[in-house]
Design a protein around this motif. Structure first.
Motif, PDB file in Angstrom:
ATOM      1  N   UNK A 171      -5.407  -1.210   8.426  1.00 55.85           N
ATOM      2  CA  UNK A 171      -6.716  -1.712   8.831  1.00 55.85           C
ATOM      3  C   UNK A 171      -6.619  -3.169   9.245  1.00 55.85           C
ATOM      4  N   UNK A 172      -7.672  -3.689   9.846  1.00 54.15           N
ATOM      5  CA  UNK A 172      -7.790  -5.107  10.165  1.00 54.15           C
ATOM      6  C   UNK A 172      -9.266  -5.456  10.199  1.00 54.15           C
ATOM      7  N   UNK A 173      -9.589  -6.748  10.190  1.00 51.76           N
ATOM      8  CA  UNK A 173     -10.992  -7.150  10.296  1.00 51.76           C
ATOM      9  C   UNK A 173     -11.222  -7.796  11.650  1.00 51.76           C
ATOM     10  N   UNK A 174     -12.467  -8.001  11.990  1.00 54.39           N
ATOM     11  CA  UNK A 174     -12.803  -8.443  13.340  1.00 54.39           C
ATOM     12  C   UNK A 174     -12.351  -9.860  13.644  1.00 54.39           C
ATOM     13  N   UNK A 175     -12.024 -10.627  12.615  1.00 62.36           N
ATOM     14  CA  UNK A 175     -11.558 -12.001  12.824  1.00 62.36           C
ATOM     15  C   UNK A 175     -10.031 -12.123  12.741  1.00 62.36           C
ATOM     16  N   UNK A 176      -9.350 -11.005  12.767  1.00 69.15           N
ATOM     17  CA  UNK A 176      -7.889 -11.063  12.654  1.00 69.15           C
ATOM     18  C   UNK A 176      -7.284 -11.900  13.775  1.00 69.15           C
ATOM     19  N   UNK A 205     -11.345  -0.680  15.959  1.00 66.69           N
ATOM     20  CA  UNK A 205     -11.673  -2.098  15.833  1.00 66.69           C
ATOM     21  C   UNK A 205     -11.856  -2.719  17.221  1.00 66.69           C
ATOM     22  N   UNK A 206     -12.844  -2.232  17.969  1.00 68.76           N
ATOM     23  CA  UNK A 206     -12.996  -2.663  19.364  1.00 68.76           C
ATOM     24  C   UNK A 206     -13.376  -4.127  19.517  1.00 68.76           C
ATOM     25  N   UNK A 207     -13.984  -4.717  18.519  1.00 66.80           N
ATOM     26  CA  UNK A 207     -14.420  -6.104  18.616  1.00 66.80           C
ATOM     27  C   UNK A 207     -13.354  -7.105  18.155  1.00 66.80           C
ATOM     28  N   UNK A 252     -10.478  -7.661  19.706  1.00 70.51           N
ATOM     29  CA  UNK A 252      -9.525  -8.053  20.747  1.00 70.51           C
ATOM     30  C   UNK A 252     -10.148  -8.837  21.907  1.00 70.51           C
ATOM     31  N   UNK A 253     -11.418  -9.188  21.822  1.00 73.24           N
ATOM     32  CA  UNK A 253     -12.102  -9.747  23.002  1.00 73.24           C
ATOM     33  C   UNK A 253     -11.488 -11.066  23.476  1.00 73.24           C
ATOM     34  N   UNK A 254     -10.830 -11.797  22.591  1.00 72.90           N
ATOM     35  CA  UNK A 254     -10.270 -13.095  22.969  1.00 72.90           C
ATOM     36  C   UNK A 254      -8.840 -12.992  23.493  1.00 72.90           C
ATOM     37  N   UNK A 255      -8.255 -11.793  23.468  1.00 73.53           N
ATOM     38  CA  UNK A 255      -6.839 -11.636  23.829  1.00 73.53           C
ATOM     39  C   UNK A 255      -6.684 -11.364  25.322  1.00 73.53           C
ATOM     40  N   UNK A 256      -5.651 -11.917  25.946  1.00 67.12           N
ATOM     41  CA  UNK A 256      -5.389 -11.621  27.359  1.00 67.12           C
ATOM     42  C   UNK A 256      -4.876 -10.198  27.566  1.00 67.12           C
ATOM     43  N   UNK A 257      -4.289  -9.573  26.516  1.00 68.61           N
ATOM     44  CA  UNK A 257      -3.789  -8.198  26.590  1.00 68.61           C
ATOM     45  C   UNK A 257      -4.079  -7.484  25.263  1.00 68.61           C
ATOM     46  N   UNK A 258      -4.340  -6.193  25.354  1.00 69.55           N
ATOM     47  CA  UNK A 258      -4.526  -5.395  24.134  1.00 69.55           C
ATOM     48  C   UNK A 258      -3.192  -5.255  23.382  1.00 69.55           C
ATOM     49  N   UNK A 259      -3.255  -5.129  22.073  1.00 74.82           N
ATOM     50  CA  UNK A 259      -2.021  -4.897  21.316  1.00 74.82           C
ATOM     51  C   UNK A 259      -1.372  -3.577  21.692  1.00 74.82           C
ATOM     52  N   UNK A 260      -0.071  -3.498  21.502  1.00 75.03           N
ATOM     53  CA  UNK A 260       0.649  -2.237  21.660  1.00 75.03           C
ATOM     54  C   UNK A 260       0.535  -1.460  20.350  1.00 75.03           C
ATOM     55  N   UNK A 261       0.070  -0.214  20.438  1.00 72.22           N
ATOM     56  CA  UNK A 261      -0.079   0.594  19.235  1.00 72.22           C
ATOM     57  C   UNK A 261      -0.876   1.852  19.523  1.00 72.22           C
TER      58      UNK A 261
END
Length: 312
Positions: A262-267, A296-298, A300-309
């Motif tokens: 899991x992760x939280x929205x501020x990760x 956890x759609x919210x 990643x909004x600040x990232x230039x690319x989505x994580x691989x997974x």
């Protein structure tokens, strides 16, 4: 080999061929040590004067150290009984020599020193060797080092890179690396670490893949103040969550093949500031974890690319 027979049929041999060492002054019979057994030389001397000179030479060798010629036979070297030097390999009953015992003098006898780089790869080391004070790069891969002590790198103010890949390190002192002001790269993959020690603020790259580090083995907010950190690779460990907070300088985060669920929205992003963009963090690996990233759609909004997974 030359044999001399006495009148009574008694044979006496003198071995002066391949069994000789040739110090600068006089040849020595192979059976003689630096001093022990020296009095047997009278059997081979023709004059008392020659023996006197030979004994003086033996005493000189005892005080100054035997000067052995390149062609010296290995059997003779075995007879030169002297205490082991401090930098020779230690047996299990011996403790590690201190810097004081070594007189503060570094030794490259078991490593290769080129400029300010020290190469100790595949040297059967069981501990970090005493290093020259101007060492900048240390490579001690493929050895049997099992622990890193607080004093192993004391005073090495110019040390920029430490590579200890493929050892048996299961423990590192909390202060082993913290006081190295120039350290930029710490490479520790393929060991047995269960915890990370504190890191200096100069660190740019940390690679601790293929260890046994759980999330409890990381200090709270371990990476928060590492403003120079760009590459954090902790794949193939036993982490349960993404370590946070992560410095803005980070460019590459590899956490694949852990146990993150899991992760939280501020990760990765500041959920209170939607204008926040992490332009540097372009490489995030979370594949091989049981986490479903689509939950956890919210995050990643600040990232230039989505994580691989996994997103399903």
């Amino acid at each position: 080999m030359r044999s001399l027979a006495g009148a009574g049929g008694e044979e006496r041999e003198r071995a002066w061929g391949d069994t000789l060492c040739s110090p600068p002054l006089l040849p020595l019979p192979g059976s003689l040590g630096p001093l022990g057994g020296g009095f047997r030389c009278f059997a081979h001397c023709k004059t008392a004067f020659f023996c006197f000179l030979l004994l003086l030479f033996l005493l000189w060798n005892k005080n100054e150290g035997v000067q052995v010629s390149p062609g010296c036979n290995a059997a003779v070297l075995g007879n030169l009984a002297s205490p082991p030097l401090p930098w020779e390999p230690l047996g299990p009953e011996q403790s590690r020599p201190s810097a004081a015992l070594l007189g503060g003098l570094p030794s490259c006898l078991r490593c290769l020193c080129i400029g300010t780089s020290v190469y100790c790869d595949d040297a059967d080391l069981e501990h970090i060797p005493l290093l020259p004070p101007d060492t900048t790069y240390l490579y001690a891969r493929f050895n049997r080092i099992s622990a890193i002590w607080a004093g192993d790198f004391t005073g090495l103010k110019k040390l920029k890179r430490i590579d200890l890949t493929s050892n048996s390190i299961s423990w590192a002192d909390a202060d082993a690396f913290r006081l190295l002001p120039s350290l930029q790269e710490l490479i520790l993959p393929e060991n047995r670490l269960t915890a990370l020690p504190e890191l200096p603020r100069s660190i740019v790259r940390l690679d601790a893949r293929l260890n046994r580090i759980p999330s409890t083995g990381l200090q709270p907010e371990a990476f928060r103040d590492l403003k120079q950190l760009q590459f954090l690779h902790l794949s193939d460990n036993q982490l349960d969550y993404v370590p946070t907070p992560l410095p803005e300088s980070l460019r590459s985060l590899h956490l694949q093949n852990n146990n993150i669920q899991t992760m939280h929205k501020d990760t990765f992003c500041d959920s209170q500031d939607h204008s926040h963009i992490r332009r540097a963090l372009e490489d995030i690996r979370l594949d091989g974890n049981p986490i479903n990233l689509s939950l956890f759609p919210n995050a990643y909004f600040c990232l230039p690319r989505l994580p691989t997974g996994r997103f399903a």
